[in-house]
Design a protein around this motif. Structure first.
Motif, PDB file in Angstrom:
ATOM      1  N   LYS A 166       9.281  26.751  23.539  1.00 42.98           N
ATOM      2  CA  LYS A 166       9.419  25.354  23.125  1.00 42.98           C
ATOM      3  C   LYS A 166       8.116  24.592  23.352  1.00 42.98           C
ATOM      4  CE  LYS A 166      12.364  21.282  23.839  1.00 42.98           C
ATOM      5  NZ  LYS A 166      13.525  20.721  24.591  1.00 42.98           N
ATOM      6  N   LEU A 167       7.454  24.861  24.485  1.00 46.59           N
ATOM      7  CA  LEU A 167       6.186  24.205  24.791  1.00 46.59           C
ATOM      8  C   LEU A 167       5.130  24.572  23.751  1.00 46.59           C
ATOM      9  CD1 LEU A 167       4.107  22.712  26.547  1.00 46.59           C
ATOM     10  CD2 LEU A 167       3.878  24.810  27.899  1.00 46.59           C
ATOM     11  N   ALA A 190       3.040  33.911  31.872  1.00 47.49           N
ATOM     12  CA  ALA A 190       3.257  33.740  33.306  1.00 47.49           C
ATOM     13  C   ALA A 190       2.530  32.506  33.835  1.00 47.49           C
ATOM     14  CB  ALA A 190       2.788  34.980  34.070  1.00 47.49           C
ATOM     15  N   VAL A 191       1.730  31.887  32.975  1.00 42.88           N
ATOM     16  CA  VAL A 191       0.993  30.673  33.343  1.00 42.88           C
ATOM     17  C   VAL A 191       1.952  29.484  33.328  1.00 42.88           C
ATOM     18  CG1 VAL A 191      -0.876  29.119  32.656  1.00 42.88           C
ATOM     19  CG2 VAL A 191      -1.159  31.597  32.403  1.00 42.88           C
ATOM     20  N   ILE A 196      -0.854  25.346  30.828  1.00 39.19           N
ATOM     21  CA  ILE A 196      -0.993  25.572  29.386  1.00 39.19           C
ATOM     22  C   ILE A 196      -1.308  24.258  28.676  1.00 39.19           C
ATOM     23  CG2 ILE A 196       0.255  26.214  27.279  1.00 39.19           C
ATOM     24  CD1 ILE A 196       1.795  28.272  29.035  1.00 39.19           C
ATOM     25  N   LYS A 197      -0.593  23.187  29.059  1.00 41.89           N
ATOM     26  CA  LYS A 197      -0.838  21.867  28.458  1.00 41.89           C
ATOM     27  C   LYS A 197      -2.254  21.394  28.750  1.00 41.89           C
ATOM     28  CE  LYS A 197       3.881  19.993  28.720  1.00 41.89           C
ATOM     29  NZ  LYS A 197       4.716  18.969  29.406  1.00 41.89           N
ATOM     30  N   GLU A 198      -2.673  21.512  30.007  1.00 42.31           N
ATOM     31  CA  GLU A 198      -3.994  21.016  30.411  1.00 42.31           C
ATOM     32  C   GLU A 198      -5.111  21.706  29.647  1.00 42.31           C
ATOM     33  OE1 GLU A 198      -3.486  19.584  35.057  1.00 42.31           O
ATOM     34  OE2 GLU A 198      -4.217  21.602  34.621  1.00 42.31           O
ATOM     35  N   GLU A 201      -4.999  20.717  25.860  1.00 42.62           N
ATOM     36  CA  GLU A 201      -5.469  19.341  25.653  1.00 42.62           C
ATOM     37  C   GLU A 201      -6.982  19.232  25.867  1.00 42.62           C
ATOM     38  OE1 GLU A 201      -3.017  17.117  28.304  1.00 42.62           O
ATOM     39  OE2 GLU A 201      -1.228  17.274  27.033  1.00 42.62           O
ATOM     40  N   LEU A 202      -7.498  19.950  26.869  1.00 41.87           N
ATOM     41  CA  LEU A 202      -8.942  19.919  27.129  1.00 41.87           C
ATOM     42  C   LEU A 202      -9.721  20.480  25.940  1.00 41.87           C
ATOM     43  CD1 LEU A 202     -11.435  19.605  28.984  1.00 41.87           C
ATOM     44  CD2 LEU A 202     -10.952  21.912  29.835  1.00 41.87           C
ATOM     45  N   LEU A 203      -9.305  21.630  25.450  1.00 43.50           N
ATOM     46  CA  LEU A 203     -10.029  22.265  24.351  1.00 43.50           C
ATOM     47  C   LEU A 203      -9.955  21.427  23.077  1.00 43.50           C
ATOM     48  CD1 LEU A 203      -9.021  26.009  24.930  1.00 43.50           C
ATOM     49  CD2 LEU A 203     -11.208  24.905  25.465  1.00 43.50           C
ATOM     50  N   LEU A 204      -8.781  20.879  22.783  1.00 42.28           N
ATOM     51  CA  LEU A 204      -8.635  20.066  21.577  1.00 42.28           C
ATOM     52  C   LEU A 204      -9.430  18.767  21.681  1.00 42.28           C
ATOM     53  CD1 LEU A 204      -4.813  20.477  20.781  1.00 42.28           C
ATOM     54  CD2 LEU A 204      -6.744  21.738  19.808  1.00 42.28           C
ATOM     55  N   SER A 205      -9.551  18.238  22.917  1.00 42.50           N
ATOM     56  CA  SER A 205     -10.243  16.957  23.119  1.00 42.50           C
ATOM     57  C   SER A 205     -11.744  17.049  22.829  1.00 42.50           C
ATOM     58  CB  SER A 205     -10.031  16.448  24.544  1.00 42.50           C
ATOM     59  OG  SER A 205     -10.752  17.235  25.476  1.00 42.50           O
ATOM     60  N   THR A 206     -12.300  18.246  22.848  1.00 39.30           N
ATOM     61  CA  THR A 206     -13.736  18.405  22.581  1.00 39.30           C
ATOM     62  C   THR A 206     -14.059  18.193  21.107  1.00 39.30           C
ATOM     63  OG1 THR A 206     -13.592  20.787  22.104  1.00 39.30           O
ATOM     64  CG2 THR A 206     -13.877  20.133  24.421  1.00 39.30           C
TER      65      THR A 206
END
Length: 283
Positions: A166-167, A190-191, A196-198, A201-206
């Motif tokens: 779902k995430l 297993a993460v 996973i969200k962090e 979001e970090l990669l997309l924010s670049t």
């Protein structure tokens, strides 16, 4: 043995002939030396209260058959002392046979026994069910990641698995994308959900990366945001703006480098340009 006595004082009042000697004899009959026996008992004194005939001897025979040597059995028995709480013939031996039937080789199985021992005491029928689910996701049974996929899925409850799915969907991944991520890097499941969200979001924010980039490089979701991804992205950003990098650099490769190797390649040579502008914590 002083430590053993402190941990299990009743050993001093135990009957030598009926309680202790039969256990020692089991080990001796299987070729363990006196020093081996001392190591085993010191590691798990409660082993002396396992039934010699019904639990201890059968378990040791199973371990010897699977692991192939007393040295490996000794190493296994030094793991957290819970192996002998199970019927290893019905659990571990059966699970090993199931895995071998799917083409997984003994060296990989032995490696996993030491890394993830609890995996091998699951009910065999649950392992078979998980293999079916992994197969349905298009996993290549000949892949070296096949056993990892089985272990990861076995460690997750159905609810946890569904939450992860779902995430991923909420982050923009399709069903096919999710299956692809699992096939490439099973450990991603297993993460933690927050991690996973962090990372996403970090990669997309670049502005440099999109969801398809993450789907094709899911191992990035495993790395620490604060101690690896952020500082390394910051270093590369500064060096790129200053046109100090002669070619485009692969983010996966950059993140795989040890802290020392990364510093040697990208920090130390540009110390003046980076001074006071970036900090990398522990990897």
């Amino acid at each position: 043995m002083e430590d053993v006595i402190k941990r299990v004082p009743r050993i001093l009042t135990s009957n030598l002939d009926t309680v202790l000697k039969p256990k020692f004899k089991v080990f001796q009959d299987l070729g363990f030396s006196d020093s081996d026996i001392v190591d085993i008992v010191s590691s798990d004194p409660w082993i002396l209260w396992r039934s010699a005939d019904n639990r201890l001897a059968p378990a040791l025979l199973v371990l010897k058959k699977i692991l192939g040597s007393n040295a490996r059995v000794l190493k296994a028995l030094k793991l957290p002392g819970w192996f002998l709480k199970y019927d290893l013939e019905k659990t571990m031996m059966s699970n090993v046979e199931v895995l071998q039937s799917y083409g997984i080789k003994s060296p990989q199985i032995i490696k996993y026994i030491f890394q993830f021992p609890r995996f091998f005491v699951h009910k065999p029928e649950s392992i078979v069910e998980v293999v079916k689910r992994v197969d349905e996701m298009g996993f290549d049974m000949k892949s070296k990641r096949f056993l990892s996929a089985i272990r990861i899925m076995t460690s997750l409850t159905v609810d946890t698995w569904e939450r992860k799915v779902k995430l991923f969907k909420s982050l923009g991944l399709s069903e096919d994308d999710i299956s692809a991520v699992f096939r490439r890097v099973p450990q991603v499941f297993a993460v933690s959900e927050n991690k996973i969200k962090e990372v996403t979001e970090l990669l997309l924010s670049t502005g440099k990366f999109d969801i398809s980039f993450i789907v094709n490089r899911p191992e990035l979701l495993i790395y620490s945001v604060e101690h690896r991804l952020k500082p390394r992205l910051r270093v590369m950003e500064i060096l790129e703006k200053k046109k100090l990098l002669g070619k485009k650099h692969n983010l996966i490769t950059i993140c795989k480098y040890s802290k020392q190797k990364f510093a040697e390649l990208y920090v130390i040579p540009y110390a003046n340009e980076l001074e006071g502008r970036v900090h990398e914590g522990k990897s």
